[in-house]
Design a protein around this motif. Structure first.
Motif, PDB file in Angstrom:
ATOM      1  N   GLY A 118      18.081 -13.708  10.142  1.00 28.13           N
ATOM      2  CA  GLY A 118      18.252 -15.021   9.321  1.00 28.13           C
ATOM      3  C   GLY A 118      17.090 -15.734   9.282  1.00 28.13           C
ATOM      4  N   ALA A 119      15.893 -15.619  10.320  1.00 22.85           N
ATOM      5  CA  ALA A 119      14.931 -16.141  10.151  1.00 22.85           C
ATOM      6  C   ALA A 119      13.823 -15.263   9.581  1.00 22.85           C
ATOM      7  CB  ALA A 119      14.364 -16.494  11.712  1.00 22.85           C
ATOM      8  N   GLY A 120      14.218 -14.594   8.762  1.00 22.79           N
ATOM      9  CA  GLY A 120      13.447 -13.662   7.694  1.00 22.79           C
ATOM     10  C   GLY A 120      12.801 -12.282   8.499  1.00 22.79           C
ATOM     11  N   LYS A 153      13.452  -9.236   8.077  1.00 20.94           N
ATOM     12  CA  LYS A 153      14.248  -8.102   7.358  1.00 20.94           C
ATOM     13  C   LYS A 153      13.649  -7.861   6.053  1.00 20.94           C
ATOM     14  CE  LYS A 153      17.208 -10.924   4.724  1.00 20.94           C
ATOM     15  NZ  LYS A 153      18.836 -10.954   4.314  1.00 20.94           N
ATOM     16  N   ILE A 154      13.449  -6.748   5.656  1.00 22.43           N
ATOM     17  CA  ILE A 154      12.807  -6.322   4.600  1.00 22.43           C
ATOM     18  C   ILE A 154      13.567  -5.187   3.861  1.00 22.43           C
ATOM     19  CG2 ILE A 154      10.404  -6.678   5.215  1.00 22.43           C
ATOM     20  CD1 ILE A 154      10.023  -3.482   5.667  1.00 22.43           C
ATOM     21  N   ALA A 155      13.394  -5.353   2.480  1.00 17.73           N
ATOM     22  CA  ALA A 155      14.198  -4.331   1.542  1.00 17.73           C
ATOM     23  C   ALA A 155      13.020  -3.525   1.058  1.00 17.73           C
ATOM     24  CB  ALA A 155      14.874  -4.978   0.458  1.00 17.73           C
ATOM     25  N   VAL A 156      13.061  -2.250   0.819  1.00 18.84           N
ATOM     26  CA  VAL A 156      12.155  -1.266   0.164  1.00 18.84           C
ATOM     27  C   VAL A 156      12.628  -0.370  -0.724  1.00 18.84           C
ATOM     28  CG1 VAL A 156       9.997   0.094   0.772  1.00 18.84           C
ATOM     29  CG2 VAL A 156      10.407  -1.491   2.033  1.00 18.84           C
ATOM     30  N   ASN A 157      12.015  -0.414  -1.930  1.00 18.45           N
ATOM     31  CA  ASN A 157      12.462   0.725  -2.951  1.00 18.45           C
ATOM     32  C   ASN A 157      11.372   1.586  -3.201  1.00 18.45           C
ATOM     33  OD1 ASN A 157      14.332   1.568  -4.861  1.00 18.45           O
ATOM     34  ND2 ASN A 157      13.011   0.736  -6.404  1.00 18.45           N
ATOM     35  N   ALA A 158      11.958   2.808  -2.642  1.00 17.19           N
ATOM     36  CA  ALA A 158      10.846   4.016  -2.901  1.00 17.19           C
ATOM     37  C   ALA A 158      11.450   4.732  -4.074  1.00 17.19           C
ATOM     38  CB  ALA A 158      11.139   4.870  -1.476  1.00 17.19           C
ATOM     39  N   LYS A 159      10.245   5.081  -4.765  1.00 14.47           N
ATOM     40  CA  LYS A 159      10.329   5.993  -5.907  1.00 14.47           C
ATOM     41  C   LYS A 159      10.361   7.742  -5.764  1.00 14.47           C
ATOM     42  CE  LYS A 159       8.413   2.304  -8.886  1.00 14.47           C
ATOM     43  NZ  LYS A 159       7.808   2.156  -9.952  1.00 14.47           N
ATOM     44  N   TRP A 189       5.802  -6.498  12.787  1.00 18.71           N
ATOM     45  CA  TRP A 189       7.229  -6.682  12.534  1.00 18.71           C
ATOM     46  C   TRP A 189       7.540  -7.825  13.209  1.00 18.71           C
ATOM     47  CZ3 TRP A 189      10.926  -5.990   9.517  1.00 18.71           C
ATOM     48  CH2 TRP A 189      12.505  -6.027  10.055  1.00 18.71           C
ATOM     49  N   SER A 190       7.604  -9.089  12.513  1.00 16.20           N
ATOM     50  CA  SER A 190       7.723 -10.484  12.899  1.00 16.20           C
ATOM     51  C   SER A 190       8.743 -11.450  12.181  1.00 16.20           C
ATOM     52  CB  SER A 190       6.562 -11.036  13.450  1.00 16.20           C
ATOM     53  OG  SER A 190       5.791 -11.225  12.407  1.00 16.20           O
ATOM     54  N   PHE A 191       8.813 -12.554  12.537  1.00 19.48           N
ATOM     55  CA  PHE A 191       9.503 -13.664  11.618  1.00 19.48           C
ATOM     56  C   PHE A 191       8.516 -13.717  10.186  1.00 19.48           C
ATOM     57  CE2 PHE A 191      10.768 -14.713  15.902  1.00 19.48           C
ATOM     58  CZ  PHE A 191      12.078 -14.664  15.826  1.00 19.48           C
ATOM     59  N   GLY A 192       9.485 -13.949   9.278  1.00 21.78           N
ATOM     60  CA  GLY A 192       8.939 -14.190   8.015  1.00 21.78           C
ATOM     61  C   GLY A 192       8.261 -13.162   7.123  1.00 21.78           C
ATOM     62  N   VAL A 193       8.722 -11.913   7.638  1.00 19.02           N
ATOM     63  CA  VAL A 193       8.010 -10.739   6.754  1.00 19.02           C
ATOM     64  C   VAL A 193       8.772 -10.195   5.704  1.00 19.02           C
ATOM     65  CG1 VAL A 193       7.083  -9.768   9.013  1.00 19.02           C
ATOM     66  CG2 VAL A 193       9.110  -9.033   8.226  1.00 19.02           C
ATOM     67  N   GLN A 194       9.886 -10.933   5.284  1.00 16.73           N
ATOM     68  CA  GLN A 194      10.695 -10.638   4.111  1.00 16.73           C
ATOM     69  C   GLN A 194      10.053 -10.362   2.943  1.00 16.73           C
ATOM     70  OE1 GLN A 194      11.038 -13.535   5.555  1.00 16.73           O
ATOM     71  NE2 GLN A 194      11.348 -15.220   4.191  1.00 16.73           N
ATOM     72  N   ASN A 195       9.092 -11.052   2.594  1.00 12.88           N
ATOM     73  CA  ASN A 195       8.157 -10.808   1.414  1.00 12.88           C
ATOM     74  C   ASN A 195       6.988  -9.908   1.435  1.00 12.88           C
ATOM     75  OD1 ASN A 195       9.750 -12.734  -0.151  1.00 12.88           O
ATOM     76  ND2 ASN A 195       8.550 -14.527   0.752  1.00 12.88           N
ATOM     77  N   TRP A 196       6.751  -9.185   2.579  1.00 11.66           N
ATOM     78  CA  TRP A 196       5.677  -8.212   2.779  1.00 11.66           C
ATOM     79  C   TRP A 196       5.709  -7.039   1.789  1.00 11.66           C
ATOM     80  CZ3 TRP A 196       6.117  -3.155   4.002  1.00 11.66           C
ATOM     81  CH2 TRP A 196       5.061  -2.461   4.401  1.00 11.66           C
ATOM     82  N   PRO A 197       6.789  -6.583   1.273  1.00 14.94           N
ATOM     83  CA  PRO A 197       6.887  -5.394   0.383  1.00 14.94           C
ATOM     84  C   PRO A 197       6.471  -5.764  -0.937  1.00 14.94           C
ATOM     85  CG  PRO A 197       8.814  -5.411   1.711  1.00 14.94           C
ATOM     86  CD  PRO A 197       8.340  -6.486   1.941  1.00 14.94           C
TER      87      PRO A 197
END
Length: 129
Positions: free
Chosen positions: A119-121, A123-129, A42-50
């Motif tokens: 603001g430095a990225g 954060k993550i958004a995850v959609n669970a089915k 969990w660090s900077f720039g993980v917003q695209n990890w999902p």
């Protein structure tokens, strides 16, 4: 003799309980654990990890980081988009450095509430089915 019958009965009861769990709680069988950010954590720039991953309700996200440098806050979409670290009602700010959070069905939003990390990225958004 009595012992043998008792152990068979116990085995049958345990088998029935396990069968019941598998039939009525399928998410328990197929739940997966994901480490957010993979080896980076969990660090900077993980917003695209999902991106490219498939998540289901019941899956667990593990957030590895160094406290108190970071934390994890489960937020709503509005706070996610504006980087406001206001936890959801009934939620807490996670601070252990090895937080395990179970996904609920639908949208799940997480951010770091320390300074300007979101603001430095961070954060993550995850959609669970």
């Amino acid at each position: 003799m009595g012992e043998g019958r008792g152990s068979v009965g116990s085995t049958s009861v345990i088998t029935m309980i396990l069968l019941f769990m598998f039939v009525f709680h399928p998410n328990l069988i197929h739940a997966e654990t994901f480490t957010v950010g993979d080896a980076k954590g969990w660090s900077f720039g993980v917003q695209n990890w999902p991106t490219g991953k498939t998540f289901k309700a019941g899956d667990t996200l593990v957030f590895n980081y160094v406290p108190p440098m970071h934390n994890v806050v489960k937020v709503n979409e509005t706070n996610f988009n504006s980087c406001v670290a206001q936890p959801l009602s009934g939620s807490v700010i996670f601070k252990s450095g090895a937080d395990k959070i179970t996904l609920v069905k639908g949208s799940n939003f997480f951010l770091c509430g320390v300074g300007t990390h979101c603001g430095a990225g961070m954060k993550i958004a995850v959609n669970a089915k």
